[in-house]
Design a protein around this motif. Structure first.
Motif, PDB file in Angstrom:
ATOM      1  N   HIS A  98      -5.683   4.087  -0.903  1.00 33.07           N
ATOM      2  CA  HIS A  98      -4.284   3.657  -1.001  1.00 33.07           C
ATOM      3  C   HIS A  98      -3.766   4.185  -2.322  1.00 33.07           C
ATOM      4  O   HIS A  98      -4.284   3.889  -3.388  1.00 33.07           O
ATOM      5  N   ARG A 147      -1.133 -14.287  -0.212  1.00 31.67           N
ATOM      6  CA  ARG A 147      -1.812 -14.125  -1.500  1.00 31.67           C
ATOM      7  C   ARG A 147      -1.365 -15.125  -2.564  1.00 31.67           C
ATOM      8  O   ARG A 147      -2.072 -15.322  -3.558  1.00 31.67           O
ATOM      9  N   ASN A 203      -1.074   3.191  -6.536  1.00 27.73           N
ATOM     10  CA  ASN A 203      -1.205   3.208  -7.992  1.00 27.73           C
ATOM     11  C   ASN A 203      -1.427   4.639  -8.498  1.00 27.73           C
ATOM     12  O   ASN A 203      -0.805   5.057  -9.475  1.00 27.73           O
ATOM     13  N   ARG A 231      -7.737  -8.582  -0.605  1.00 30.57           N
ATOM     14  CA  ARG A 231      -7.550  -7.832   0.646  1.00 30.57           C
ATOM     15  C   ARG A 231      -8.265  -8.539   1.799  1.00 30.57           C
ATOM     16  O   ARG A 231      -7.755  -8.589   2.912  1.00 30.57           O
ATOM     17  N   ALA A 286      -2.545  -6.253  -6.110  1.00 33.68           N
ATOM     18  CA  ALA A 286      -3.289  -7.346  -5.489  1.00 33.68           C
ATOM     19  C   ALA A 286      -3.240  -8.614  -6.343  1.00 33.68           C
ATOM     20  O   ALA A 286      -3.890  -9.602  -6.023  1.00 33.68           O
ATOM     21  N   ASP A 291       0.804  -1.235   0.000  1.00 37.11           N
ATOM     22  CA  ASP A 291       0.000   0.000   0.000  1.00 37.11           C
ATOM     23  C   ASP A 291       0.836   1.284   0.000  1.00 37.11           C
ATOM     24  O   ASP A 291       0.273   2.379   0.082  1.00 37.11           O
TER      25      ASP A 291
HETATM   26  N1  HSE Z   1      -1.879  -2.118  -2.561  1.00 40.88           N
HETATM   27  C1  HSE Z   1      -3.150  -2.671  -2.917  1.00 40.88           C
HETATM   28  C2  HSE Z   1      -3.213  -4.126  -2.537  1.00 40.88           C
HETATM   29  C3  HSE Z   1      -3.428  -2.615  -4.395  1.00 40.88           C
HETATM   30  O1  HSE Z   1      -2.196  -4.813  -2.659  1.00 40.88           O
HETATM   31  O2  HSE Z   1      -4.276  -4.586  -2.145  1.00 40.88           O
HETATM   32  C4  HSE Z   1      -3.465  -1.320  -5.031  1.00 40.88           C
HETATM   33  O3  HSE Z   1      -3.730  -0.192  -4.307  1.00 40.88           O
END
Ligand code: HSE
Length: 311
Positions: A141, A237, A144, A190, A264, A21
């Motif tokens: 966040h 993940r 991006n 997430r 993600a 993030d």
């Molecule tokens: N950082 C976020 C995540 C994705 O990995 O869930 C993009 O903002």
């Protein structure tokens, strides 16, 4: 006064392993193109969307629309000026490549360019973030949006306070990114994350993030290589991405400085110090997915230092 303009906002790689993030950079190639022109009816009107069939045309539901409207509103012109937007998606959705951020940034800068740049890119940041927020369910966040807008590697010390910083990266650093056609919703990626971690992992992750930033700033790519590791998020993940560890192993054996999940997921990125190795890494990554029969797209790029631009 301009009658119409076209802008490009690039795809981005975020997290960079240990910087969940907080870190991100744009690449060259994939991204969003937005055309903007004046019209008589005040407000923002989306008239065309290509390659994004499921995206809404309603301004307040569309990431580009919300960001574009936020710019008009910030200038107090939303009841005075009318602008039509065409959105052309030139990148995949739900890929971990910052698709919604690219739309939001493109919407914001398109209006700003059309109006002869009344706002700086730093003033545009919270406005573009408003657009991105509707795609992420209200979470802020900026990993991006910030790199897409500002260009280069960015570090968000505090997302809510827009405490964002540009970070130097040495010339020659390349990114190889593979997008396997696997469906992962950012929300799901997430939701599976544990809200807590151990003290040991926290210390390790902090050390890696410090090392990664210092490695970039000092041009010490061996330090980057030692630090580009994620001991908290990636292990949770990886199971969502078929073949992740095989791709990571193939990239490392081909000479990558490090390799982890882009955003993600499901995209996977690897960094290297030159284009020859970057291409070789791409061949090795692709071979894994081709062997598994999983369709994929491959991108090899330098770190894009410009970010979103007038086209
Ligand atoms: N950082 C976020 C995540 C994705 O990995 O869930 C993009 O903002």
């Amino acid at each position: 006064m301009k009658t119409g303009i076209k802008v490009f906002a690039p795809a981005t790689v975020s997290n960079l392993g240990c910087g969940f993030d907080l870190l991100g950079f744009p690449i060259n190639g994939p991204g969003d193109v937005v055309n903007a022109k004046f019209c008589d009816k005040p407000g923002i009107h989306i008239t065309k969307i290509t390659k994004g069939k499921m995206l809404p045309y309603e301004t307040h539901k569309n990431t580009a629309g919300v960001a574009a409207y936020a710019v008009l509103e910030k200038l107090g012109k939303e009841k005075e000026i009318g602008i039509e937007l065409e959105i052309h998606k030139k990148m995949p959705f739900g890929s971990g490549m910052g698709s919604s951020a690219a739309s939001a940034v493109a919407g914001a800068i398109a209006v700003n360019y059309l109006l002869d740049e009344p706002l700086t890119e730093w003033e545009l940041l919270p406005l573009a973030a408003k657009g991105e927020m509707i795609a992420s369910g209200g979470d802020i966040h900026l990993d991006n949006v910030a790199p897409c807008l500002l260009g280069g590697l960015t570090f968000n010390r505090n997302n809510a306070a827009y405490d964002v910083h540009r970070v130097y990266t040495p010339k020659g650093v390349h990114c190889t990114l593979i997008y396997p056609h696997i469906k992962i919703l950012t929300k799901d990626a997430r939701d599976i994350l544990s809200p807590t971690t151990t003290l040991k992992k926290h210390v390790e992750q902090s050390a890696n993030m410090g090392g990664l930033l210092l490695g970039f700033i000092n041009g010490d790519l061996e330090l980057v290589a030692r630090s580009l590791k994620d001991v908290i998020i990636e292990p949770q993940r990886a199971k969502l991405i078929a073949g992740f560890y095989d791709v990571q192993k193939a990239a490392m054996e081909a000479g990558a400085l490090g390799c982890s999940i882009s955003g993600a997921g499901p995209s996977i990125f690897a960094l290297s110090d030159n284009s020859v190795i970057a291409e070789e890494i791409g061949v090795a990554m692709k071979e894994v997915y081709d062997r598994m029969g999983i369709k994929n797209d491959l991108f090899v790029s330098t770190i894009n230092k410009e970010g979103a631009v007038l086209y």
